[in-house]
Design a protein around this motif. Structure first.
Motif, short mmCIF file in Angstrom:
data_model
loop_
_atom_site.label_atom_id
_atom_site.label_comp_id
_atom_site.label_asym_id
_atom_site.label_seq_id
_atom_site.Cartn_x
_atom_site.Cartn_y
_atom_site.Cartn_z
N UNK A 160 3.91 1.57 -1.13
CA UNK A 160 4.62 1.71 -2.39
C UNK A 160 3.71 2.27 -3.46
N UNK A 161 2.45 1.88 -3.42
CA UNK A 161 1.58 2.39 -4.48
C UNK A 161 0.92 3.70 -4.07
N UNK A 162 1.41 4.31 -3.00
CA UNK A 162 0.98 5.68 -2.78
C UNK A 162 0.29 5.99 -1.46
N UNK A 164 0.83 -1.20 0.00
CA UNK A 164 0.00 0.00 0.00
C UNK A 164 0.87 1.26 0.00
#
Lengths: 789, 234
Positions: free
Chosen positions: A325-327, A323
């Motif tokens: 890493x994807x923002x 989560x």
């Protein structure tokens, strides 16, 4: 965003059934019990506060004697109220409440109904003006139009008259005195210190002073302390000044009394439920103890949640880092975990509501209350909000902070070893078990004290004795006694005007040679026939019993405490004045307990009364049903209009400790629940540990470790924590229980093995909990676990 | 290719160093490494285990910070950015594809792909549109309501790529994207990445596979934290 969080939270809850179940069960029980206890506490603290003038109302207590013989009595002489209104500045109103024992049954048409002891009172007309008790029918200004008026409660009205209008109807007390219903009052609230079924005009009580006795009129009787007197004072009045003024008035009106004969003190109405007249506070202590227990149970439930969620953080670290890493920002993740906790709580709270509704009748039963769990009641929501918000904060913030703080790269690589928060978890487990062990110790000691009370040698023998009121039999007492004694199932018959189990009355009206003029003491009088002392096996230390002769009316028998406090040397044969009779002491009996073991033995005096209003009958264990039948047969000959009622003294005795027994039962239940929730958490943690160590277990097994080795390895860490908990909890529990026992003048010993048993129990319970998972992990096939890696 | 190199590079790292310390041992993961990558390039990073490939990828992806040296991303020096700043830059510019897919088990295909849009605050209707668009492109639209566990490895990696590109990042970092796939699925994934690159997305891929590396424009070979060789693919 919120929807997404909620969705994830819900799926997490559903997918991880085992952990969700452990969390929710623990929280449900914790919340339910926490709310139940706080409802109890709220109920205790709410007593008498429904009165709008509660801050102005005070009860007058009397402090009598000094030093060791000092007593504070909740009743005061009847004139106190009269003179308070007349002569004391700052008094707005006054009302007296005197419990009536003058009637036991009432008749309406063909209906004869029994009214329990203590449910009838004489009150002043000001009763409804001072207190907020609601008069549903009747005139608040003239509640008793005449001396034969009676005001009854709504439920009493229902019993006698059904749905008919009770006003103007006549009921007859003990088939002699007619009373006309002049008012109906709403039933007394359960949290009212004053309660009952019927209120009579105080003028009825006044009539009992026929001018022939020592005290000519009720409002001049300064010698008997039997009226509960409530004063409504002005807001600016000094209660101390009022007390002092009343004391002074007493001095002026009763000749020959000493300063110690009665100092009046005012106790706020809001305190009378929880504090004794002398300011001691058994009630407050129980309220405090229960509040603490509630907090401990909630803490234990929170700790479970925190422990399981942080332990499982490791398993969730991958999700968290993806989560991130994807923002996802930290606040997103923080909110996500808070919402997960909220959801868990919401489910638990709903279940807790159901549980509370389900156990409420049972809970009221053991608590001896009539509490209601009504979700439309603002007060209930106050309790719920207090409980839920604090537990929610306690159990959400740390896991949320921890989980959202992972560095994504470490988490993805599985580098979240969690050693830091493992220590934290261990501390929490220690706390949990320390609480549980404390509660176990408390339970053992409370139960031991109750056992001690049950088995304590009281100095008299109450076994297989039952009592009943004589009514019409009183005039034929001697004949009836002779008759009863002919029956083999009846081994003794006697009469006395007081209850040997708990004396209700006391008097300061005494004198003897050499009495210190500044000294006074209260003495409990027992008017008895010649067989009373022998039947109850009360032992003489000197002198003799009554013989039943005429001269006995001027003979007294004192207990040791009376002799000691009076300071009479060689008492037998000495002069002693009791009320208005000068007589001599003919005997001294060994001290016996005629009050709760919380109190020290006080002075007692036996005077001779060949017949009184009640009879005591002694039988044997197996013959008691027959004895009751025999008595009942006789009863019907003399008391056709009265229902036959009797009571074993054992029951009277148990009633003395009713609140202790309630407390003990509640404590047993709460301690059990605390332990259960702790174990639930431990079970979850053990499961988690076994999961995490699955590879290590596999390797060890391949290398030859036995099931016992593995079980020991997995259990050891937890058991060490339980041992630490024992070390921490023992001294604290010891200290706390020692303090509780100080309430009792007569108490059981605290012994080391109490702590040993509690500790052992904790270890055993913990071990069983852990070993279930440990053994499961240990017998698993190592090939499987190693392949998984 | 040469033309591209004359613009300011998307990524410029200079003398980058990264150490890993345990109590007794210090390992050098990156040793004064300097690399430039232009916008629109497809670069493969290769080298034996422990050469620093993943470390480099993590630093490039702003998941980790270097111990020394400079990292300029789109003309911004990010080497000493705080985590919050890095995260902000990351979510608007970089997409990640992992060897083990790293889908969230509790979310459906659609929801997994939608997640980056939620975190960047895209409105709901726009999210649906963009997710459907990208699922369509990855040819997994028919699986939109399935959970990751219900998909094959190849399908999972498509979802992961869909998730990586849904925010229209300028850069995709792929860490052995075919490592857990059979060759057929692996080729599909490589085709997808090539398509994305052709549409303008810069791609940096760590791989052990010479086959996969051949899809790139340039191979950077690392050894002991240093660049030892570069192959330009023709």
């Amino acid at each position: 965003m919120f929807r997404n969080h909620l969705k994830t939270a819900w799926r997490n809850l559903i997918n991880k059934k085992f952990y969700s179940a452990i969390n929710i069960i623990g929280l449900t029980i914790g919340l339910a019990v926490g709310i139940l206890i706080l409802l109890w506490v709220q109920d205790e603290l709410s007593f008498d506060r429904f009165n709008s003038k509660v801050s102005q109302i005070y009860k007058v207590n009397a402090s009598i004697g000094s030093g060791v013989s000092k007593q504070v009595w909740g009743g005061v002489p009847a004139p106190v109220a009269v003179y308070a209104l007349k002569e004391v500045p700052g008094i707005v109103n006054a009302v007296r409440v005197i419990t009536s024992y003058d009637y036991s049954v009432f008749k309406y048409n063909d209906k004869i109904l029994k009214e329990d002891y203590g449910k009838l009172s004489y009150v002043d007309d000001s009763f409804f003006k001072v207190f907020d008790y609601k008069l549903l029918k009747g005139n608040i200004n003239i509640p008793f139009p005449n001396d034969q008026s009676v005001i009854i409660t709504e439920s009493t009205a229902k019993r006698y008259f059904g749905d008919a209008n009770p006003i103007g109807k006549t009921i007859t007390g003990d088939s002699k005195d007619p009373f006309v219903v002049s008012g109906v009052l709403a039933d007394f609230p359960a949290n009212s210190s004053i309660s009952g079924n019927m209120l009579f005009s105080i003028n009825q009580k006044k009539k009992q002073y026929n001018g022939k006795g020592y005290w000519k009129a009720m409002d001049e009787d300064w010698g008997n302390y039997y009226t509960s007197t409530f004063l409504q004072v002005r807001n600016d009045a000094s209660t101390r000044a009022i007390g002092d003024k009343l004391t002074k008035i007493h001095f002026e009106h009763q000749k020959g009394i000493k300063p110690t004969d009665g100092i009046f003190q005012l106790q706020p109405l809001k305190d009378i439920h929880l504090y004794n007249p002398d300011g001691s506070s058994a009630g407050v202590q129980i309220v405090k103890v229960f509040s603490i227990v509630a907090i401990l149970i909630l803490l234990i439930a929170c700790i479970n949640y925190i422990n399981l969620s942080t332990a499982r953080a490791m398993l969730r670290s991958k999700e968290v880092s993806v989560r991130k890493i994807i923002g996802a920002e930290r606040k997103h993740l923080f909110m996500q975990f808070i919402i997960e906790t909220l959801l868990c709580f919401a489910v638990a709270l709903l279940l807790a509501f159901g549980l509370i509704y389900a156990v409420m009748p049972f809970y009221n039963g053991i608590a001896g209350k009539q509490m209601q769990f009504n979700l439309f009641d603002v007060k209930v929501w106050q309790v719920i909000a207090l409980t839920v918000i604090t537990t929610l904060i306690a159990s959400s913030i740390y896991p949320a902070l921890l989980l959202s703080s992972f560095k994504p790269i470490n988490a993805l690589k599985g580098k979240i070893s969690g050693t830091g928060n493992a220590t934290f978890r261990k501390v929490l487990v220690v706390c949990q078990f320390a609480f549980s062990i404390g509660l176990i110790v408390g339970t053992i000691i409370i139960n031991r004290q109750l056992n001690y009370i049950q088995q304590k040698q009281l100095g008299y023998d109450r076994s297989y004795v039952f009592s009943l009121q004589l009514h019409g039999m009183q005039d034929h007492y001697e004949a009836i006694k002779a008759d009863l004694l002919n029956h083999p199932e009846i081994t003794g018959v006697t009469t006395g005007d007081g209850n040997i189990v708990s004396s209700g009355s006391t008097t300061s009206d005494t004198d003897w040679d050499g009495k210190d003029p500044n000294m006074s003491f209260l003495i409990h009088p027992y008017g008895v026939d010649k067989d009373f002392i022998n039947m109850f096996k009360i032992k003489f230390t000197s002198g003799n019993n009554f013989t039943g002769s005429k001269s006995d009316t001027a003979h007294w028998i004192l207990n040791e405490t009376a002799v000691r406090l009076a300071g009479i040397k060689n008492p037998v044969g000495k002069r002693f004045k009791f009320h208005d009779t000068n007589g001599i002491i003919i005997g001294v009996v060994k001290d016996f307990h005629f009050a709760s073991l919380k109190q020290a033995i006080e002075p007692a005096i036996f005077n001779f009364r060949p017949t009184t209003w009640q009879m005591f009958i002694k039988t044997t264990g197996k013959d008691s049903p027959m004895a009751i039948k025999t008595v009942e047969k006789l009863w019907k000959q003399y008391n056709a209009t009265y229902p036959f009622e009797y009571k074993f003294l054992d029951d009277d005795y148990n009633e003395l400790y009713h609140s202790e027994q309630n407390t003990a039962s509640l404590f047993d239940v709460f301690a059990g629940i605390a332990i259960f929730i702790s174990c639930l958490g431990l079970f979850g943690l053990a499961t988690y540990t076994a999961q995490v160590k699955i590879k290590e277990i596999g390797i060890r097994k391949v290398l030859g470790a036995s099931v016992a080795n593995i079980t020991a390895m997995l259990s050891k860490d937890f058991l060490v924590l339980v041992f630490i908990a024992i070390l921490i909890a023992s001294p604290i529990a010891w200290y706390a229980m020692n303090k509780w026992l100080q309430n009792y003048v007569y108490r059981t010993e605290l012994s080391w093995w109490t702590l040993a048993i509690a500790g052992l129990a904790a270890v055993l319970i913990a071990f069983i909990t852990i070993s279930f998972q440990a053994i499961k992990a240990a017998i698993a096939n190592p090939v499987k676990s190693l392949k998984n890696e | 290719m040469a033309g591209m190199m004359q613009e300011a590079p998307m990524i410029k790292i200079t003398n980058l160093e990264k150490f890993y310390r345990t109590e007794e041992v210090e390992t050098i993961a990156l040793n004064k490494l300097s690399i430039e990558i232009a916008t629109g390039e497809f670069v493969a990073i290769m080298g034996p285990s422990g050469c620093g490939k993943s470390t480099l990828l993590n630093i490039l992806g702003m998941l980790d910070d270097p111990d020394a040296g400079s990292y300029v991303f789109n003309d911004i020096e990010v080497a000493h950015f705080t985590e919050r700043k890095r995260a902000d830059l990351r979510k608007h510019n970089i997409g990640f594809v992992f060897q083990s897919f790293n889908l969230i088990d509790e979310l459906t295909v659609f929801e997994n792909v939608e997640l980056p849009l939620i975190y960047t605050g895209v409105a709901s209707a726009e999210r649906v549109k963009r997710v459907e668009e990208v699922l369509d492109k990855m040819q997994i639209m028919h699986r939109r309501n399935h959970y990751p566990q219900q998909l094959s490895g190849g399908q999972q990696q498509r979802v992961a790529i869909a998730r990586a590109v849904v925010n229209k990042p300028k850069l995709i970092l792929a860490d052995e994207p075919t490592g857990n796939l059979d060759s057929s699925n692996g080729n599909d994934v490589m085709e997808l990445l090539t398509d994305l690159n052709e549409q303008g997305t810069t791609i940096i891929m760590v791989t052990h596979s010479e086959h996969d590396a051949r899809y790139s424009h340039r191979i950077i070979r690392l050894l002991d934290g240093q660049s030892v060789m570069e192959n330009i693919m023709v």
